[in-house]
Design a protein around this motif. Sequence first.
Motif, PDB file in Angstrom:
ATOM      1  N   UNK A 158       0.828  -1.208   0.000  1.00 26.77           N
ATOM      2  CA  UNK A 158       0.000   0.000   0.000  1.00 26.77           C
ATOM      3  C   UNK A 158       0.860   1.254   0.000  1.00 26.77           C
ATOM      4  N   UNK A 159       1.989   1.215   0.692  1.00 26.79           N
ATOM      5  CA  UNK A 159       2.909   2.362   0.653  1.00 26.79           C
ATOM      6  C   UNK A 159       3.418   2.569  -0.761  1.00 26.79           C
ATOM      7  N   UNK A 160       3.746   1.474  -1.454  1.00 30.99           N
ATOM      8  CA  UNK A 160       4.210   1.585  -2.838  1.00 30.99           C
ATOM      9  C   UNK A 160       3.136   2.216  -3.726  1.00 30.99           C
ATOM     10  N   UNK A 161       1.862   1.935  -3.426  1.00 27.90           N
ATOM     11  CA  UNK A 161       0.776   2.524  -4.218  1.00 27.90           C
ATOM     12  C   UNK A 161       0.762   4.036  -4.127  1.00 27.90           C
ATOM     13  N   UNK A 162       1.288   4.573  -3.034  1.00 32.35           N
ATOM     14  CA  UNK A 162       1.256   6.026  -2.841  1.00 32.35           C
ATOM     15  C   UNK A 162       2.463   6.728  -3.459  1.00 32.35           C
ATOM     16  N   UNK A 163       3.352   5.989  -4.077  1.00 35.85           N
ATOM     17  CA  UNK A 163       4.556   6.589  -4.682  1.00 35.85           C
ATOM     18  C   UNK A 163       4.356   6.748  -6.177  1.00 35.85           C
ATOM     19  N   UNK A 164       4.869   7.843  -6.713  1.00 33.44           N
ATOM     20  CA  UNK A 164       4.708   8.132  -8.139  1.00 33.44           C
ATOM     21  C   UNK A 164       6.036   8.244  -8.863  1.00 33.44           C
ATOM     22  N   UNK A 165       5.976   8.644 -10.112  1.00 38.30           N
ATOM     23  CA  UNK A 165       7.167   8.664 -10.961  1.00 38.30           C
ATOM     24  C   UNK A 165       8.221   9.666 -10.508  1.00 38.30           C
ATOM     25  N   UNK A 166       7.845  10.639  -9.692  1.00 41.44           N
ATOM     26  CA  UNK A 166       8.817  11.619  -9.192  1.00 41.44           C
ATOM     27  C   UNK A 166       9.427  11.199  -7.859  1.00 41.44           C
ATOM     28  N   UNK A 167       9.028  10.033  -7.343  1.00 37.98           N
ATOM     29  CA  UNK A 167       9.519   9.534  -6.060  1.00 37.98           C
ATOM     30  C   UNK A 167      10.552   8.421  -6.280  1.00 37.98           C
ATOM     31  N   UNK A 168      11.378   8.186  -5.230  1.00 40.83           N
ATOM     32  CA  UNK A 168      12.399   7.146  -5.270  1.00 40.83           C
ATOM     33  C   UNK A 168      12.326   6.348  -3.975  1.00 40.83           C
ATOM     34  N   UNK A 169      12.660   5.049  -4.055  1.00 40.84           N
ATOM     35  CA  UNK A 169      12.465   4.201  -2.879  1.00 40.84           C
ATOM     36  C   UNK A 169      13.403   3.009  -2.903  1.00 40.84           C
ATOM     37  N   UNK A 170      13.469   2.329  -1.756  1.00 36.80           N
ATOM     38  CA  UNK A 170      14.051   1.001  -1.639  1.00 36.80           C
ATOM     39  C   UNK A 170      13.422   0.334  -0.427  1.00 36.80           C
ATOM     40  N   UNK A 171      13.504  -0.985  -0.359  1.00 41.81           N
ATOM     41  CA  UNK A 171      12.906  -1.752   0.739  1.00 41.81           C
ATOM     42  C   UNK A 171      13.995  -2.608   1.382  1.00 41.81           C
ATOM     43  N   UNK A 172      14.087  -2.506   2.702  1.00 46.14           N
ATOM     44  CA  UNK A 172      15.073  -3.280   3.459  1.00 46.14           C
ATOM     45  C   UNK A 172      14.335  -4.122   4.491  1.00 46.14           C
ATOM     46  N   UNK A 173      14.593  -5.429   4.485  1.00 46.53           N
ATOM     47  CA  UNK A 173      14.088  -6.320   5.526  1.00 46.53           C
ATOM     48  C   UNK A 173      15.195  -6.531   6.556  1.00 46.53           C
ATOM     49  N   UNK A 174      14.838  -6.542   7.837  1.00 49.57           N
ATOM     50  CA  UNK A 174      15.871  -6.667   8.859  1.00 49.57           C
ATOM     51  C   UNK A 174      15.433  -7.649   9.945  1.00 49.57           C
ATOM     52  N   UNK A 175      16.387  -8.404  10.443  1.00 43.52           N
ATOM     53  CA  UNK A 175      16.293  -9.142  11.712  1.00 43.52           C
ATOM     54  C   UNK A 175      17.627  -8.915  12.407  1.00 43.52           C
ATOM     55  N   UNK A 176      18.400  -9.980  12.631  1.00 42.53           N
ATOM     56  CA  UNK A 176      19.740  -9.721  13.159  1.00 42.53           C
ATOM     57  C   UNK A 176      20.699  -9.272  12.064  1.00 42.53           C
ATOM     58  N   UNK A 177      20.227  -9.361  10.810  1.00 39.07           N
ATOM     59  CA  UNK A 177      20.996  -8.888   9.669  1.00 39.07           C
ATOM     60  C   UNK A 177      20.124  -7.973   8.815  1.00 39.07           C
ATOM     61  N   UNK A 178      20.778  -7.268   7.885  1.00 40.54           N
ATOM     62  CA  UNK A 178      20.072  -6.380   6.963  1.00 40.54           C
ATOM     63  C   UNK A 178      19.993  -7.063   5.606  1.00 40.54           C
ATOM     64  N   UNK A 179      18.776  -7.171   5.050  1.00 43.55           N
ATOM     65  CA  UNK A 179      18.580  -7.830   3.767  1.00 43.55           C
ATOM     66  C   UNK A 179      17.872  -6.859   2.817  1.00 43.55           C
ATOM     67  N   UNK A 180      18.528  -6.497   1.746  1.00 45.57           N
ATOM     68  CA  UNK A 180      17.842  -5.718   0.719  1.00 45.57           C
ATOM     69  C   UNK A 180      16.884  -6.646  -0.028  1.00 45.57           C
ATOM     70  N   UNK A 181      15.631  -6.225  -0.160  1.00 44.78           N
ATOM     71  CA  UNK A 181      14.638  -7.056  -0.831  1.00 44.78           C
ATOM     72  C   UNK A 181      15.078  -7.376  -2.247  1.00 44.78           C
ATOM     73  N   UNK A 182      15.704  -6.422  -2.923  1.00 46.83           N
ATOM     74  CA  UNK A 182      16.327  -6.662  -4.225  1.00 46.83           C
ATOM     75  C   UNK A 182      17.832  -6.484  -4.052  1.00 46.83           C
ATOM     76  N   UNK A 183      18.587  -7.595  -3.922  1.00 49.04           N
ATOM     77  CA  UNK A 183      20.022  -7.500  -3.637  1.00 49.04           C
ATOM     78  C   UNK A 183      20.808  -6.712  -4.679  1.00 49.04           C
ATOM     79  N   UNK A 184      20.322  -6.678  -5.914  1.00 47.82           N
ATOM     80  CA  UNK A 184      21.044  -5.946  -6.958  1.00 47.82           C
ATOM     81  C   UNK A 184      21.006  -4.439  -6.752  1.00 47.82           C
TER      82      UNK A 184
END
Length: 794
Positions: A158-184
């Motif tokens: 739902x947060x992604x739905x609120x972002x448009x072409x002029x916005x920039x983002x990334x998603x990070x999942x975390x527990x005891x380590x940091x995991x980029x949802x898209x490692x690339x």
Amino acid sequence: CSPQYEYFNAVLINEVDEQGNNVELGGEFLLEPNDHFNNLSVNLSLSVVQVPTNMYNKDPDIVNGVYWSEALNKVFVDNFERDPTLIWQYFGSAKGFFRQYPGVKWHPDEHGVIGFDCRNRKWYIQAATSPKDVVILVDVSGSMKGLRLTIARQTVSSILDTLGDDDFFNIIAYNQEIHYVEPCLNGTLVRADRTNKDHFREHLDKLFAKGIGLLGEALAEAFTILSDFNQTGRGSVCSQAIMLVTDGATAMYDDVFERYNWPERKVRIFPYLIGRESAFADNLKWMACANKGYFSQISTLADVQENVMRYLHVMSRPKVIDHEHDTVWTEAYVDSAVSTTLMTTVAMPVFSTKNETKNQGILLGVVGTDIPLQELMKLIPKHMLGIHGYAFAITNNGYILTHPELRPLYQDGQKRRKPNYSSVDLSEVEWEDKDDALRNAMVNRRTGTFSMEVKKTVDRGVRLQINMFSVSISDEGLALSRGHGKYFFRGNVSVEAGMSLQTSAFTLYSETHEQHEHRHLTQIQAIKLFMTGRRPHLKCDRELIQEVLFDAVVTAPLEAYWTGLALNKSENSDKGVEIAFLGTRTGLSRTNLFVPADQDFLTAEDKEGVFNADHFPLWYKRAAEQVPGTFVYSIPFSTGMQNKKTHTRHAVGIQMKLEFFQRKFWTACRQVTTSAICFTITELPDELITPFDNHIYIYIYVYVYVYIYIYIYVHIYIYNIINSKCSVIVHLCLGCRSFVIQQIPSSNLFMVVVDKKCDCSSAPPVTMDPIEIILKFQKDRKKPESCHPFHPEV
């Protein structure tokens, strides 16, 4: 106002209960079909109100907002009276309701649901907030298992739905380590276009919960990304935010905020507490308040959308306090619920101006109107661009707003929208702009002209033409074909002398749609009234009218000639010619039928895709490309053999039955030996088409694997044949087939003679190499000029 206040609910109007009485919030609502609104039944005097399915129709906040916004009815009506070209006008409230004019009935889907919420539409979000860089942190520790992780995934989506072409983002999942949802995409942000958002959504399903959550390290990583990316200048360079989706925080992490965000507090923190427990809610609330954010608790999937939307109103506060009514234009889109026409939306925010709330930054909503891109294109005099000239426009991100090659719908009868049709970059259709010189010049709003070779498809991509174009750039582009339209005829012809004309639908001489009192006028009526001085205020193109009147006079003798042919037709044994026709650059057309009027001529196939700016029909374009004195023969590809017609065209043309043309051709082919096959372009199936330069198509009766050899070895011969203006015979033997190609003089036809005795059983199988899909890199873009990232008071 009193909660008893009644309004016209868009879903409930004209609905009755079992006793036949009007339902509450419904009532009798007059609706009449209107061609200006795609023949939908509308009410031009009143607006209607739509409330999202997950909200209560009679919620006091909803009813109060509907009450004070009722004054917009008069504004909408007055706007439409002043400008009859307007279509839908509306107001989207921050409370969730949507007021739309003219009034129209809404229908739920098969599940009884209307999923529309104006607050997650791009026009609302762009107008309400400034561009933003966002990092989304998702807790995937062991305590997030089960329903909590499901709610967390939906919250992120739902947060992604609120972002448009002029916005920039990334998603990070975390527990005891940091995991980029898209490692690339480690350590960077990407543009929030539909392609990227869909890509990240696919990765959300791969998240699973385990271990413990180390929020401090995740926050530090998010702050670092935002700071580093902002310094590159490639992001929004405006607002910044961290979205924290978790089931709790054991500490306040004030040391992290003191190191990265205080005292300026330029990065807002928006915690979303997942689940019903509130043991750690105080820590998350403190984080939000200490960093100019907002705290929300989401207990069920039904709570997700309403809670996610709240952050938008916090992000809008600086703009509201600055009282900036920034006007925004959205990208091109198709609202399939209303029509299949491409349109854009113009919108601006609505603020509370009360003195007691002025410094609180209260956003009331967003007001907007839809504008069909056809209306924008009417501002460009298409008849002055030349036969192959075209206009196009792009957004600040380089995405196409309008272009002849933008085809957003599948042509499968259902008119389905293509995925990502609204984020097609100009470089994807202007193939020869290899260095993005044209694209980047337009993005950066430079002006001027330059020349380039352009490959432009016609006939919905079936044919390819190559022309040298002069491209003019400013806020929009114009591609002008060299040589066409350099000279024109204009004579001093009276209106009475030229009134025998019949104008084609693709040229407008008078803008009759801009005033209500002129809407009923035909083009002929408008021309007469304007040129005779009886309606001098009509918006007409006087020069174009003079040109078409001149064309009408000089082509008038054709009518008598065709009439004489029609009278003598009964004495002619060959009754294959059905229609004769003529077209001119000014839009004049003349036709003469030699058969009953129910025969087809220039049907929807020629008129389809009016939005693509094909203001000159295909038959006219192809004839104009030919060498003077030659003829173009063509067959509609989509019709069956039994119904096919052959069109012969060059300024004037005829339509004949295919069997008539075949009979004439076979008479000329009788000297061919019986050991060969003789055929022309009219006889082979559509899949046996081989394209060559100069939009010429050769129809070869060979297997598919031979096509590559044909292109390599035959291409140069065909090109020389076309350009030598003489009849040359080419004899080739490729693999197992031997054939002869000869151009038929003064035409676009080739005669092909193929040896039919050849055995192709030993032909090698067709193989295809695997294709590697490479993600597109980020191209130049121009940042929106308006930016309101923060304010000291909010």
